[in-house]
Design a protein around this motif. Structure first.
Motif, mmCIF file in Angstrom:
data_model
loop_
_atom_site.group_PDB
_atom_site.id
_atom_site.type_symbol
_atom_site.label_atom_id
_atom_site.label_comp_id
_atom_site.label_asym_id
_atom_site.label_seq_id
_atom_site.Cartn_x
_atom_site.Cartn_y
_atom_site.Cartn_z
ATOM 1 N N GLN A 81 45.473 33.033 52.514
ATOM 2 C CA GLN A 81 46.109 31.838 53.073
ATOM 3 C C GLN A 81 47.552 32.146 53.479
ATOM 4 N N LYS A 82 48.223 32.939 52.650
ATOM 5 C CA LYS A 82 49.604 33.315 52.960
ATOM 6 C C LYS A 82 49.649 34.117 54.262
ATOM 7 N N GLN A 83 48.681 35.013 54.453
ATOM 8 C CA GLN A 83 48.621 35.807 55.683
ATOM 9 C C GLN A 83 48.350 34.915 56.897
ATOM 10 N N ILE A 84 47.441 33.965 56.748
ATOM 11 C CA ILE A 84 47.120 33.043 57.844
ATOM 12 C C ILE A 84 48.369 32.284 58.270
ATOM 13 N N TYR A 85 49.097 31.763 57.289
ATOM 14 C CA TYR A 85 50.298 30.976 57.565
ATOM 15 C C TYR A 85 51.425 31.840 58.134
ATOM 16 N N GLU A 86 51.756 32.908 57.423
ATOM 17 C CA GLU A 86 52.920 33.709 57.808
ATOM 18 C C GLU A 86 52.722 34.428 59.139
ATOM 19 N N SER A 87 51.506 34.844 59.444
ATOM 20 C CA SER A 87 51.266 35.528 60.714
ATOM 21 C C SER A 87 51.541 34.604 61.894
ATOM 22 N N MET A 89 53.634 31.896 61.839
ATOM 23 C CA MET A 89 55.060 31.603 61.893
ATOM 24 C C MET A 89 55.853 32.791 62.457
ATOM 25 N N LYS A 90 55.491 33.990 62.019
ATOM 26 C CA LYS A 90 56.205 35.189 62.467
ATOM 27 C C LYS A 90 56.016 35.407 63.973
ATOM 28 N N ALA A 91 54.779 35.280 64.444
ATOM 29 C CA ALA A 91 54.501 35.483 65.872
ATOM 30 C C ALA A 91 55.218 34.439 66.716
ATOM 31 N N THR A 92 55.211 33.198 66.269
ATOM 32 C CA THR A 92 55.854 32.132 67.040
ATOM 33 C C THR A 92 57.371 32.300 67.046
ATOM 34 N N ASP A 93 57.933 32.689 65.912
ATOM 35 C CA ASP A 93 59.373 32.978 65.859
ATOM 36 C C ASP A 93 59.747 34.064 66.869
ATOM 37 N N GLU A 94 58.922 35.110 66.934
ATOM 38 C CA GLU A 94 59.215 36.214 67.845
ATOM 39 C C GLU A 94 59.096 35.768 69.308
ATOM 40 N N LEU A 95 58.104 34.928 69.608
ATOM 41 C CA LEU A 95 57.984 34.416 70.981
ATOM 42 C C LEU A 95 59.198 33.569 71.357
ATOM 43 N N LEU A 96 59.663 32.759 70.416
ATOM 44 C CA LEU A 96 60.857 31.951 70.673
ATOM 45 C C LEU A 96 62.073 32.852 70.932
ATOM 46 N N ARG A 97 62.168 33.931 70.160
ATOM 47 C CA ARG A 97 63.281 34.861 70.352
ATOM 48 C C ARG A 97 63.203 35.521 71.732
#
Length: 298
Positions: A81-87, A89-97
């Motif tokens: 579940q942690k992997q599902i969530y964090e993956s 958030m991390k990908a979306t953060d990088e796209l925003l950057r």
């Protein structure tokens, strides 16, 4: 158009890339693997130290975010579940950057989402106007994913959230597992059988994504489900009918919970979700009925 896809190698991403190329668009796929680009498909490394994807992306018309660990893979342990969530958030953060650094911004970010944002119910009918949200793992994950992706609006980029239902494909997605018992002549209702299945053919999913890109007045949530959700028992009967197999051996809820754990909620509970935005804006489903979808896929 020039369209950037994060998660382009996944189930939906592969079908989407094929559609975009067929229609003559140029595709940029963000990837962690070293792949050779072609005339129409450019591969750009991301989410690793030493790579700056923003330097390789120029004049993109749209970004599509399908990135994240699949919710269908493996048992929902706390670590998974942690992997599902964090993956996500991390990908979306990088796209925003990346978007923040582009001198020429894309017109739209189409972000994957899920109907799991709506609470399970046997009586409610959910549209994009429904305000109720689920408080379980998937519901919270989807809400926070949408909220993060929405931050792209501060760069004057349109944000669209494609709330996918149960996506049906012939090799990937939920359908192969649902079909297997029928091929073995042991198919039957799963759980109570009166839970809703808001399904959609993968072909209509990718067409809906392109529809959202092309229609610049669309923003916010879009339910990506066929207009004819079915009860699980009727869903199973349809599989049996198309495959000419019996629908007779029920799978009790405790058995699903034993095998899948918390993930069993994906099949034991459901929501009746209607694609109101797509319908009101003239989107035509290629596979509006389950029978037509199953006959195409099976």
């Amino acid at each position: 158009m020039k369209i950037v896809i994060a998660g382009g190698s996944g189930f939906i991403g592969q079908s989407l890339s094929q559609l975009l190329l067929t229609e003559g668009h140029n595709v940029v796929i963000l990837t962690r693997k070293d792949r050779k680009s072609s005339e129409k498909v450019e591969y750009v490394r991301w989410l690793e130290e030493g790579f700056s994807p923003e330097k390789a992306i120029r004049n993109a018309d749209a970004f599509i975010n399908l990135a994240g660990v699949s919710i269908n893979d493996g048992r929902w342990t706390k670590s998974h579940q942690k992997q599902i969530y964090e993956s996500r958030m991390k990908a979306t953060d990088e796209l925003l950057r990346i978007i923040s650094l582009l001198p020429a911004k894309p017109s739209v970010l189409v972000n994957a989402s899920a109907i799991g944002i709506y609470p399970p119910s046997k009586i409610a009918i959910y549209t994009e106007n429904s305000l109720e949200t689920a408080s379980d793992f998937l519901g919270v994950t989807v809400q926070e994913w949408e909220n993060k992706a929405k931050q792209v609006e501060k760069y004057s980029v349109r944000a669209v959230f494609m709330r996918f239902g149960v996506v049906l494909g012939n090799k990937e997605g939920a359908l192969p597992l649902m079909v297997m018992p029928y091929r073995l002549f042991v198919g039957g209702k799963v759980g109570s059988g009166d839970q809703w299945v808001s399904w959609v053919h993968v072909n209509d999913v990718v067409r809906a994504i392109l529809f959202a890109i092309k229609n610049s007045h669309l923003s916010g949530p879009i339910n990506v489900t066929a207009p004819t959700p079915l009860l699980m028992n009727e869903f199973g009967k349809s599989i049996g009918s198309v495959l000419h197999r019996p629908h007779w051996l029920p799978v009790p809820p405790f058995a699903m919970k034993l095998v899948l754990g918390e993930k069993s909620a994906l099949v034991l509970e459901g929501q009746q979700v209607i694609p109101k935005v797509l319908q009101e804006n003239g989107f035509e489903f290629k596979f509006p009925t389950l029978r037509s979808a199953l006959e195409d896929l099976l």
